[in-house]
Structure formats: structure tokens, C-alpha cells
Design an enzyme around this catalytic site. Structure first.
Site, short mmCIF file in Angstrom:
data_model
loop_
_atom_site.label_atom_id
_atom_site.label_comp_id
_atom_site.label_asym_id
_atom_site.label_seq_id
_atom_site.Cartn_x
_atom_site.Cartn_y
_atom_site.Cartn_z
N GLU A 15 0.79 -1.23 0.00
CA GLU A 15 0.00 0.00 0.00
C GLU A 15 0.83 1.29 0.00
O GLU A 15 0.65 2.14 0.87
CB GLU A 15 -0.93 0.03 1.23
CG GLU A 15 -1.93 -1.11 1.25
CD GLU A 15 -2.92 -0.97 2.40
OE1 GLU A 15 -4.13 -1.07 2.14
OE2 GLU A 15 -2.50 -0.76 3.55
N VAL A 16 1.71 1.44 -0.96
CA VAL A 16 2.49 2.67 -1.03
C VAL A 16 1.69 3.72 -1.81
O VAL A 16 1.30 3.49 -2.96
CB VAL A 16 3.86 2.42 -1.69
CG1 VAL A 16 4.68 3.70 -1.70
CG2 VAL A 16 4.60 1.32 -0.96
#
Lengths: 581, 581
Positions: free
Chosen positions: B345-346
Site C-alpha cells: 500500500e504505497v
């Protein structure tokens, strides 16, 4: 966390700025909330009128006292208040007594050393039981030379003590502090209840007492004890001991003895809480049948009894003899003026299968309408209970079926989630009513569902605070004939008159027992039920979700600090985390 | 509850009779379950091969002993086993020692007085740490003159002791009994984990230890410690103490000191549990930035820094210097061969806003593809961790972005709920993988969701045990483009080769921390995680939901009796209810 409090008269016309936008809850919104200091500190439920000044005083455990005011009609002999003084002293200073002492010596701030409790009415009701008409109001003034809590009756004083304890906070050095404050408070609704179910899972007395304690912290005043049901009969009856002997999960370890029941009632009374037991009939009675022969209807498979049983058998005189004796006992064991008689979810399958019942139906001209048989039974039951000088509460089906009710009957609305059309009908017929439909706390879901409970408005058409288009988001499709829901939604407010609205006396949060027992009941109930507590106590206009989040976050940490495993609202921490596992 | 057990070889080809019909869970079905005695008693997870005879023996606390077999390679100096003997003795006799004594004297039945524990391999691994290749198998024979537990290593012996304790029951007079039994057992999957998140809420050590204890009761062997995240940084680093000093919720009360971490690791080791810490980067790192200047990317608003920060700054050499030192410390503090490096989840928004990052992207020819920048960072991080001689686990995005991974990398699949298409890809590329997607236990729902977790089959196309038409019930409409789901469903089994299937080494149940802390974590995790435990340990064919319900009901009461607040499956009772609130 309460730092710079501005001196302003805050008459709580808050909320609509945000409230209007917040009607539909989704995850993004709830995640966006981040706990901030509220100008109301950690007060929960929010009092009707609050003035908090910037002036603060220190309190120390060694010198602070809660005492009876000289003029008070309740003196040292009122053990209800004396117990409460000790309890709230413990809450405020218990864990940090020594620390509080040394810190306060250091500060130069003025010290508040006394809270005087003044019961103003000649009859304090100290030794009585609370009732639906009890005066629960109080006025609190925190100032030098001493704070004063005035209340007509002890019930208001109990609430005021809780409020006072909520005003106390720790300054940045950990010293107990309180700001000069004026509060005038009373509940919006008279009936503010929690239903716990001790049949589907037995709830040890310890769990019940802990939850009564927590109810008091939230100003709830009714413990609706759904004590027996199909699954088990833990109530130990003096008159019919075989009911629990045969019907409890275990006859010794999973029963409530007369002494247990007495203890629960007194523990509750000392906290201003009524105990209303529910003995639900004619359905939900499988466990009754184990200890009482012939009480339940034998079901038939073709022309022979199948060996299984249905609802209470309404055609035998012995049934009414039993009920007469049973409810005579109940009327003496439980002091409250009301008993809940249930009357919900009666399944007619078994009655239909039984030839004796069929014959009885014919004789009485009921045709095939078994709800008439149900009403026949309930009517006789109500008459029996009336002879015991008790009022009764019933689930809404009894009203729906047209049973003749006493004028003081409380109709308990549980069907229909968001809509309270039913409450309009009930109040139009002149009966008092309480709402539970939107507050079935056993129906858990992911994320901050307390907001959903909080947004309920008992006097509005669909139970919620604001209208908008919520019921008609047609893009949110679901399985089944969902057009029913859209059709039923009514764009008008609750259409009742002001008189009708007065008949809505409150509500109850229900935690049914299928999936909870001693292991998980308390964290599942709190602080989700706290949302209902504020809705039923505070002014209608108190609807600011963001401010509620801030106060409730602190209120939940306070419950944790008092030893109650109240679960978190969202990512966060409490200065003192729960000590258990 | 275990009464008449037939002597039959039960090779566990159960389940499909019922399993085929039970694929879709609805409330009616779950309500229909009613706990009955299973022929496997309360065994959980079910061993690979079980033979239970009708012959029963008594056990008494005063004479029963667990001892090292003479031939065992582990003697009295193996404190891991000595501790385990004491622990299981306490579980079996702790609460009813005196009662057990008097009862057994009365009965005429033969008494079993000894369980001999025999470690058969020359190296018992008593003082080592468990690993993904540890031999966890054991063989248990309960018969006169003594019961024998044989295991190559201590890890299998620990599991065998748990199994033995699960065979002990109370007869109708309350006397401890065990039936003659032969068990041969080993886990189906080598990696059976629980993820706990101590960042969103701090978890007191007491809570972590209690859950390690419960993991052992369920034969889990990996504690995936998601120790830090955006919300807080409770890990006290010796090298960078300012990380927790600034990043923890509180620098003294809400941190894990080196001594705490050591205690957790040793407590886990004594129960055969690996501790794999996760230090997730470059996203999920807000709390890191508080104590480490320049570690995070400054976000820009127009041409100026906005004052907020994004993921780890991948363009500075100081970042890699920091990571080098930090993971050097981690590699010495945590003995396990693996560390979890996160990588999920960047969010690219901040990187995109930053002109220095933009320039770097240009210089490296990344165009506008920020996943290339992400991979650039991760690649360097992996190289750093490789120099510490650790293997690594990563969330699936790292694999999806095409980062070059070491052959022994474990790719952690978490996206996509029911489908494990991803696992097919990962294993086709030759990497080992573990499954968590269907086991996000933080996503609670009403009723018996343990069944949903139980029915997952890690080696099948859609994660579930049976095919039928489940993915294509088109009448069950839902919001959004649900045709996607129908399109993606594949009527074939997991299409991998046998070699690929071997690369699926297990799974983890994840309890993310947004809504859990010390107040509610334990009952929310157990027994829901127990469903995952059996899926990962027992044979693929063990799928009978009804039998699972019976055994799990008793297993949950056993956990309660051992002091763990494991919540109920459904309306029921435990002979000894939980003592807390």
C-alpha cells in the site's frame, strides 16, 4: 487533555453543521475522525446545560471530601449516598492517591476540598426504588469555597456525582484538577435501558454487576433482564424449583438463586437502576417445558404426538393456574412496578398440528386465525398479572394483534430497524412506547457502528436525525424485493402530535445472547451502548458526531481505567490500558 | 461428553457428504448446528491419524507424571520440555487436583500413571529456535503400563503434549479419564501464523503472552508481529531510541523494551512458536518520521513543502544508511531466519508532489511510473537485509511490481479475499507463498463466521473447499461491477503443478489493530482463529463442518477453562464459565 477552556455559555446548539452531511456512514468518513480535545472535556452523556470556565482548582485525595450538605434531607443514614460517595472518591483518587498528594502540594493553584450534596426535596427517596416517574434532575456548581450538587431526589444526586467525576482531569503534571463549572441537567427520556439475555448464555453475577456499574457511568436507568428463554431457565423459582432444576444449563452452577436476584436488584437500586425482568410467553419457552409438565403444547405428526413441544398450551386451565402462581412470585421478588411479558415471535406450526387446539379454535370461533388464540392467551395472562398490581411491558406483536391493554402499558418496538411507523401507531392508540429496533447491538459489523446508533432520533419518521435521500440510494442494490423499503420510507417526520411524542418514553439497547457470554459481552456492549445512552439522555440537538467522537474516546478510556474492558472506537491509546486479557 | 467411543481406524475421509452442501453459509444453516459429542472428542486441530478405543483409564493428579523416556535425547536439562510438562500438568489437573484424587480412588478402573516423552533424534533441538523446516511430527500411544509420546524433535513433543491434554476428559463423576489411543500426527503446512498489530493499539505484554499461549493450544507456530506502523512506533531500538521516544503513543508506558522483546521471543520459543517481526516500509511509516529526521519524503503543496510527510524518502543516501543500521540491529534482536519487510500500500501522491523526487525519477528514466521508484527502494532494502543473513517475507505488491527477490523469499498474499490467482502466479515464478487474503479476522460480521474461515482451501482455485456454483449465484446481487467477480472465477482447481502446490507453505490469520486492544482482542481472535489453525494443520479432507462445530465447541470451553476468554460459537454453555468480565 482538557486544556484551554473558554468561558462561554454553551447551550448546545451544535451539530447540524456537520450532522447534515454525515447521514450515511462509510469507512472513509469514520477513518477521518481523529480524537481532539472537546470543549466539553470527557462529559458523557452531555448534560443539558453546561458552563465551563477557564479557572481551575486542584483536588487531592488526602483532603477532598464528598459530604452531605447541612440542609440536605438525606443524612449519614442514607447508605445509598454514602456508598456512592465512596465509589466516586475511589474512581477519582483510587489509583493515584499518593501521586495526587505530592503533586498538588507543589502547585500554587487553589484547592477544592469539598463537594456538598444537597437533597432538596423533603423525601430524598433514599430507601425507595427508582421508577419511570423518578426525578433524575440535578444542578452542579463547582466553585470555591466548595462545590455544590443539588438534586430533589437521590437519583439526580447519583447522576450528578458521575458528572462531577467526569469533570475531574489530570493536568500536565498528573495533578487532579477541575474547572469552575455550572451544570443544570435532566434526562430527555425517562426510560433508558439495556437488555441482557441470560438464557442463550448464562451470565455470571459478576458480569451482570460489572455491567450495572457501567450503566451507571452512562446514566442508563433500566436493566431489562431477559432472564429466561428457549435455551435455558436459570431463574430459581421458590414456587417451581423444578423449572431451573430441569431447565437451566446446570442446576447448581448456571442458576440465579433468590439471593443472587436480590443482590442484583439492590446493586442496581444503589445506582438508580430499575430491574425489569422479562418472562416471555407463550413463545420462547422451550426451557420452561422441561420442568413443568403439560405447560407446553404437544406437537403432532399426523395423528400422533411427535414428542416435541410448541408454545405454552393456551387451552388448559392448568396453564393459567401455573401462570397465576408464577407471576405472584415474580411480583414479590422484583420490586419494580413493571414486568416484561414478552409475547413476541409466536410460531403457530405446533398449535396447528394439535387436534385439541384445532377443536378449541373451532369452539371459540377463531377460524384459522391463530393470532386470535395467541391474543386469547395473552389477554388472560395480562389479567393475571394485573391482579398482582404490576404494570407490564410487551413486545409490539401483542399490540399489533389487538389485545386489550391497560392504559399504562409500555409497548416495546423492536421490528423494522430504521422505521418507527409502529411508534406512531402505538402512540396514536394512546400507549407509551420505547424503541429498540435500531439498537440491536448483537448485530455487529465492521468499523464504527456506534455512529449508526448515535444518529438515531426516536421522534423522527425513520429513526434517524436527518432526512436527505438516505432511504432512496437506489444505486445501493441488495438481494430481495428491496423496493419494499423504498416504498415504505416516508418523507415526513414522525407524524404524531406533541401529545403522542410525549408517549415515547425512551428506548433500550439490546444485546441478545446467541454470540456473547462472560468472555466477550462487556467489550461488545461498551462503548457501543454509550452512543444510545447519550441519545436518550442529552438534548435532541446534540448531534455533532465529531464532538461526540472526541468525548466518547475519553469516556471509553475512563471506563477502562475503572476496570471495564470497553473496546476502542478506532486507532488510539489510553494513558492506562486495560490490565486484563 | 466423550462417552462411547468405538474402536475403529478412522482415517478421516470425512466431510464431503456434508461439505458439498455447505458451501454457502447462511444464518439458518449456522443456527441449525447443535453441539453433539464428536467421535474425536475435543481434539483440535484434528491429528492426521487417530485411533481411539473404548478402553478408558483414570488419571489422578497425585500420581500422574510426565517424564522423559530413558532413551530420549532430551533429559532433565531440557528446560523447554520440563516447562511444558509443568504447564500441561497444570492444564490437566490444576483446577481440580483434590477432587480428582478422591474420585479416582473410588473407581475400579485401571489407572494411567505415566506419560513418557521420547525425543528420538540425536539432536532434540531443545535449545534451538523453531524454523520453517522444523520437524513438528509426533506419535502418541496411550496405553498401559504407560503412555508414550515419540517425536524426533522437541517441537513435535510440544504438539503431542497438547494433544495428550486434549484426550483427557472428565467422566460422569468428574474423574479425569483418557481412552486408549494411537495418534500419528504432523502438520499439513509448515507456516501457521497469527498476525497481531501493536501499532494501531499498543498491546500490553500480558496480552501478547496470553495469545502466544493460546496459539500453542491451537498448534500455530508463527507469531507475525506487526510491531510498528503509521500510528505508533512502540519498538524501543537500542540504535535509534528516538524512534519510540518520539513515535510511540507514550515513550515509557507504550513501548516494548529490549527485555520485553526478549521475553516474548523466549516465551514463544518454549511453545514452538517463531517470532517474525514486521518493519513495513516504505509506506505505513508515519510514526518513524517523528524520531528520525529526513527519513520520510516531504510532501509539497505547489512549490512549497506542506509540512506533511509521505513514504520513506527513497532518493537520499541517508535513508539507506539508516536502514542498514536499523536492520542490522533487528537481525540480532530477532533470532528467526526471516524478517517481514512489508512493502504494501504505497501511496504515490506525496512522491509525485515533491520536485526532488520528480528530478530523481527523470534521472533514472522512470518516467511517471512511481512503482519503479518503489521497486528501486525495495530492491536496495532487500540487498541491505540480505547482508544481515536474514531471509525476508514481503506483501504481494513487491512481487507484483517485479522486484528481484531471493529464491527463498516468502510472498504474503493478502489481496482478493476468496481468490488465490495470485498464489498461482507467485508459485509459477518459483517463490514460496503464504495465504492471508480470506483470513482477515478484523473484518467481523454477525453470526458464525468461523465457518467461512474454516471452508477456505489454500490449494483450490477460489480458496474454498468445493466448487459447485458458489461464485455464480447471480441472484445474490451486490453494489458495484460485480460481473468482475463472476468473470474472474475459474471453474478449474488451482492450476499449479504439484511442485507449485509445495510452494504454498501455509497461511496466517490477521487481526489488524484499528478496532482491537487489550479490552477485546483475545475474545475476538479465539476461537475464530482456531478455524484457521485446523485448516492449516489437519488433512485436506477434514471438512465436516458439523463435526468441526462439535469439537470446536469443546475446544473453546477448554480454552476458557485455561483462563482464555475465547468467545462462544453459538447459544451454549461451558461447565466452567470464564471468571473475568
Amino acid at each position: 487533555m482538557i486544556t484551554t477552556l473558554k468561558f462561554t455559555v454553551l447551550l448546545l446548539a451544535l451539530g447540524f453543521c456537520r450532522g447534515l452531511l454525515d447521514n450515511y456512514i462509510d469507512e472513509e468518513e469514520t477513518e477521518a475522525l481523529d480524537a481532539q480535545a472537546s470543549k466539553f472535556g470527557s462529559l458523557w452523556p452531555l448534560p443539558q446545560k453546561v458552563q465551563i470556565s477557564e479557572v481551575s482548582f486542584k483536588l487531592t485525595g488526602s483532603s477532598f471530601k464528598i459530604v452531605d450538605a447541612k440542609e440536605s434531607s438525606a443524612g449519614p443514614s442514607c447508605s445509598l449516598l454514602q456508598d456512592a460517595y465512596r465509589r466516586y472518591y475511589e474512581y477519582m483518587f483510587g489509583s493515584t492517591k499518593k501521586l495526587g498528594l505530592s503533586k498538588s502540594r507543589r502547585t500554587g493553584t487553589s484547592e477544592l476540598t469539598e463537594l456538598q450534596v444537597w437533597i432538596t426535596s423533603p423525601d430524598s427517596e433514599c430507601d425507595g426504588y427508582p421508577s419511570v416517574t423518578s426525578d433524575e434532575s440535578y444542578e452542579l456548581s463547582v466553585d470555591l469555597p466548595f462545590a455544590v450538587l443539588k438534586a430533589p431526589k437521590v437519583w439526580g444526586a447519583l447522576h450528578g456525582l458521575e458528572t462531577f467525576s467526569q469533570l475531574v482531569y489530570e493536568d500536565e503534571y498528573g495533578a487532579k484538577s477541575v474547572n469552575a463549572t455550572t451544570i443544570s441537567d435532566f434526562p430527555r427520556f425517562a426510560h433508558r435501558g439495556i437488555l441482557l439475555d441470560s438464557s442463550r448464555h448464562f451470565l455470571p453475577i459478576k458480569v451482570i454487576l460489572a455491567n450495572l456499574e457501567t450503566m451507571a457511568m452512562n446514566k442508563f436507568n433500566v436493566f431489562h433482564w431477559h432472564i429466561v428463554d428457549d435455551q435455558s431457565f436459570p431463574y430459581l423459582s421458590r414456587t417451581f424449583p423444578q423449572l431451573s432444576q430441569q431447565g437451566a444449563y446446570h442446576p447448581y452452577t448456571h442458576v440465579y438463586t433468590p439471593a443472587d436476584v436480590k443482590m442484583v436488584i439492590e446493586f442496581a437500586r444503589l445506582r438508580g437502576i430499575r430491574v425489569i425482568p422479562e418472562f416471555d410467553t407463550p413463545g420462547h419457552t422451550q426451557s420452561w417445558g422441561k420442568g413443568q409438565t403439560d405447560l407446553l403444547t404437544p406437537c403432532y405428526s399426523g395423528s400422533k404426538p411427535s414428542g416435541t413441544f410448541g408454545p405454552v398450551n393456551p387451552i388448559l386451565n392448568t396453564t393459567y393456574d401455573f401462570m397465576n402462581q408464577f407471576f405472584k412470585e415474580i411480583s414479590t421478588v422484583f420490586p419494580d412496578a413493571y414486568v416484561h411479558l414478552g409475547g413476541d415471535e409466536v410460531d403457530f406450526t405446533c398449535w396447528k398440528s394439535n387436534p385439541d387446539i384445532q377443536q378449541f379454535m373451532e369452539q371459540h370461533g377463531f377460524g384459522q386465525d391463530y393470532s386470535k388464540l395467541e391474543s386469547f392467551y395473552i389477554q388472560r395472562l395480562l389479567d393475571i398479572v394485573t391482579t398482582t398490581n404490576k404494570g407490564y411491558m410487551i413486545w409490539q406483536e401483542v399490540f399489533d394483534n389487538g389485545v386489550k391493554l391497560k392504559p399504562d402499558t409500555v409497548v416495546h418496538v423492536w421490528i423494522g430497524g430504521g422505521s418507527n411507523e409502529e411508534m406512531e401507531k402505538v402512540t396514536a392508540a394512546g400507549y407509551t412506547t420505547i424503541l429498540s429496533a435500531p439498537w440491536y447491538l448483537d448485530l455487529i459489523s465492521y468499523a464504527q457502528d456506534w455512529q449508526k446508533y448515535y444518529k438515531v432520533e426516536p421522534l423522527n419518521f425513520n429513526g434517524y436525525q436527518t432526512l436527505l435521500s438516505t432511504p432512496w440510494y437506489l444505486n445501493r442494490i441488495s438481494y430481495g424485493q428491496d423496493w419494499h423499503g423504498y416504498y415504505k420510507a416516508d418523507p415526513q417526520d414522525f407524524k404524531g402530535t406533541e401529545e403522542q411524542k410525549k408517549l415515547v418514553i425512551g428506548g433500550e439497547a439490546c444485546l441478545w445472547g446467541e454470540y456473547v457470554d462472560a468472555t466477550n459481552l462487556t467489550p461488545r456492549l461498551w462503548p457501543r451502548a454509550s452512543a444510545v445512552a447519550e441519545r436518550l439522555w442529552s438534548a435532541k440537538e446534540v448531534t455533532d458526531i465529531s464532538d461526540a467522537f472526541n468525548r466518547l474516546s475519553m469516556h471509553r478510556c475512563r471506563m477502562v481505567e475503572r476496570g471495564i474492558p470497553a473496546e476502542p472506537l478506532f486507532s488510539s491509546y489510553c494513558p492506562r490500558e486495560y490490565k486484563g486479557i
